[in-house]
Design an enzyme around this catalytic site. Structure first.
Site, PDB file in Angstrom:
ATOM      1  N   HIS A  43      12.217 -32.788  -5.976  1.00 27.89           N
ATOM      2  CA  HIS A  43      11.757 -32.593  -7.522  1.00 27.89           C
ATOM      3  C   HIS A  43       9.937 -33.427  -7.458  1.00 27.89           C
ATOM      4  CE1 HIS A  43      14.886 -31.061 -10.174  1.00 27.89           C
ATOM      5  NE2 HIS A  43      14.390 -29.935  -9.499  1.00 27.89           N
ATOM      6  N   HIS A  83      19.134 -30.808  -3.957  1.00 29.50           N
ATOM      7  CA  HIS A  83      20.481 -30.221  -5.919  1.00 29.50           C
ATOM      8  C   HIS A  83      22.370 -29.828  -5.632  1.00 29.50           C
ATOM      9  CE1 HIS A  83      16.034 -30.301  -6.322  1.00 29.50           C
ATOM     10  NE2 HIS A  83      16.130 -31.098  -6.477  1.00 29.50           N
ATOM     11  N   HIS A 133      19.167 -28.435 -15.361  1.00 30.22           N
ATOM     12  CA  HIS A 133      18.780 -28.859 -13.762  1.00 30.22           C
ATOM     13  C   HIS A 133      19.640 -28.397 -12.685  1.00 30.22           C
ATOM     14  CE1 HIS A 133      18.899 -32.508 -10.901  1.00 30.22           C
ATOM     15  NE2 HIS A 133      17.585 -32.410 -11.356  1.00 30.22           N
ATOM     16  N   GLU A 135      21.147 -29.473 -10.385  1.00 32.26           N
ATOM     17  CA  GLU A 135      22.911 -29.777  -9.678  1.00 32.26           C
ATOM     18  C   GLU A 135      23.530 -29.126 -11.103  1.00 32.26           C
ATOM     19  OE1 GLU A 135      24.428 -34.638  -9.474  1.00 32.26           O
ATOM     20  OE2 GLU A 135      22.543 -34.091  -8.822  1.00 32.26           O
ATOM     21  N   CYS A 197      24.840 -41.314  -8.101  1.00 28.17           N
ATOM     22  CA  CYS A 197      24.170 -41.444  -6.331  1.00 28.17           C
ATOM     23  C   CYS A 197      24.309 -43.462  -6.422  1.00 28.17           C
ATOM     24  CB  CYS A 197      24.068 -41.151  -6.039  1.00 28.17           C
ATOM     25  SG  CYS A 197      22.224 -41.183  -6.111  1.00 28.17           S
ATOM     26  N   SER A 271      12.412 -39.094  -4.980  1.00 27.79           N
ATOM     27  CA  SER A 271      12.127 -37.833  -4.928  1.00 27.79           C
ATOM     28  C   SER A 271      10.575 -37.931  -4.748  1.00 27.79           C
ATOM     29  CB  SER A 271      12.477 -36.706  -5.002  1.00 27.79           C
ATOM     30  OG  SER A 271      12.040 -36.518  -6.228  1.00 27.79           O
TER      31      SER A 271
END
Length: 303
Positions: A43, A83, A133, A135, A197, A271
């Site tokens: 992104h 993603h 989104h 993901e 994460c 990102s």
């Protein structure tokens, strides 16, 4: 003289580095074929522009999901973004005869596999994530037994099967814990697995640790599409930093925002090219002697 705090870590996470490397390698492996990324690889608009300079086209539409976007790719190579991607989209791409390259982040794939395992065990899955989104889309399309939870009001109250609870990897660690606590009130025997994460976690904690350090303003360098960048800004405001601005690049620095500021901090999303964040830091460190803003060289974003 204004103090500038360079919040660490900054710059690309390992999943982003991996995705960009995979995309660049595709140009070498398939020099004579059209290459299309199904959505933004990561992104950041600058990354998308840098990939375009290498001949890698990005197809995106906020009103279409990945399955619908795939209808617009008819030949060559398709790259699935960092993603994650659903099994349904993979199958459709293969049936169209496309060469499929998966740049999914390993952390995202780990969470997807965890959800699959619990679905196979006959459980209902409560998935904390952001609506639309990519993901979350990849996980929620796995089964009608996956329930997307974007806030506490969306927690289903009368599920009968065993419950598994997890989350999108780039959510706020603080928001996820609050929703976990609320879910426990309804399902005290549910199985919970917090899947933020590590790159997201340590960036968020670093911003939270700015509390009490006299920071007048925080710049979060990150794209408007970046969920992890938005969460950093949210956490900073929750920690009481008076001014918090998410900016795309150095052009987002405004003189009026800095008036009266003696201590400014800079962080960035996972990102965000380090190149962009470094420019912001350099301008702030030389704010009193600035003459003009530096030129942004798009080609350096994926070096």
């Amino acid at each position: 003289m204004m103090k500038v705090i360079k919040v660490s870590p900054r710059g690309y996470c390992k999943g982003v580095v991996r995705a960009i490397s995979i995309a660049k390698q595709s140009c070498i492996d398939y020099p004579d074929k059209p290459i299309t990324v199904l959505g933004m690889l990561v992104h950041n608009e600058y990354v998308k522009k840098a990939l375009a300079l290498k001949g890698i086209h990005t197809i995106e539409d906020a009103n279409k999901n990945r399955l619908e976007l795939l209808d617009e790719i008819h030949e060559g190579v398709v790259i699935f973004t960092a993603h994650g991607i659903s099994d349904e989209v993979k199958k459709k791409a293969e049936e169209k005869g496309l060469i499929c390259i998966d740049a999914s982040c390993p952390d995202v794939v780990k969470t997807q596999n965890l959800v699959r395992m619990h679905l196979q065990n006959g459980e209902e899955v409560l998935y904390i994530g952001k609506k639309h989104h990519p993901e979350a889309e990849a996980v929620c399309t796995l089964s009608p037994h996956v329930h997307l939870i974007t806030n506490m009001t969306e927690i289903p109250k009368k599920l009968k099967k065993p419950i598994f609870v997890t989350n999108q990897t780039t959510m706020s660690i603080f928001d996820v814990e609050k929703i976990f606590q609320e879910i426990r009130l309804y399902y005290p025997h549910a199985h919970f697995s917090e899947e933020i994460c590590n790159a997201t976690r340590i960036r968020q904690q670093a911003v939270a640790n700015l509390k009490g350090k006299g920071v007048d303003l925080l710049y979060v360098v990150g794209d408007q599409h970046s969920n992890n960048s938005k969460r950093l800004a949210q956490i900073a405001l929750e920690q009481g930093i008076p001014k918090v601005y998410r900016i795309d690049d150095v052009t987002g620095i405004r003189k009026e925002d800095l008036e009266g500021c003696q201590c400014v901090a800079v962080t960035s999303g996972a990102s965000t090219p380090t190149y962009l964040t470094n420019q912001v830091i350099q301008v702030l460190e030389n704010w009193e002697h600035r003459t003009s803003l530096p030129t942004i060289q798009v080609e350096h974003m994926i070096d």
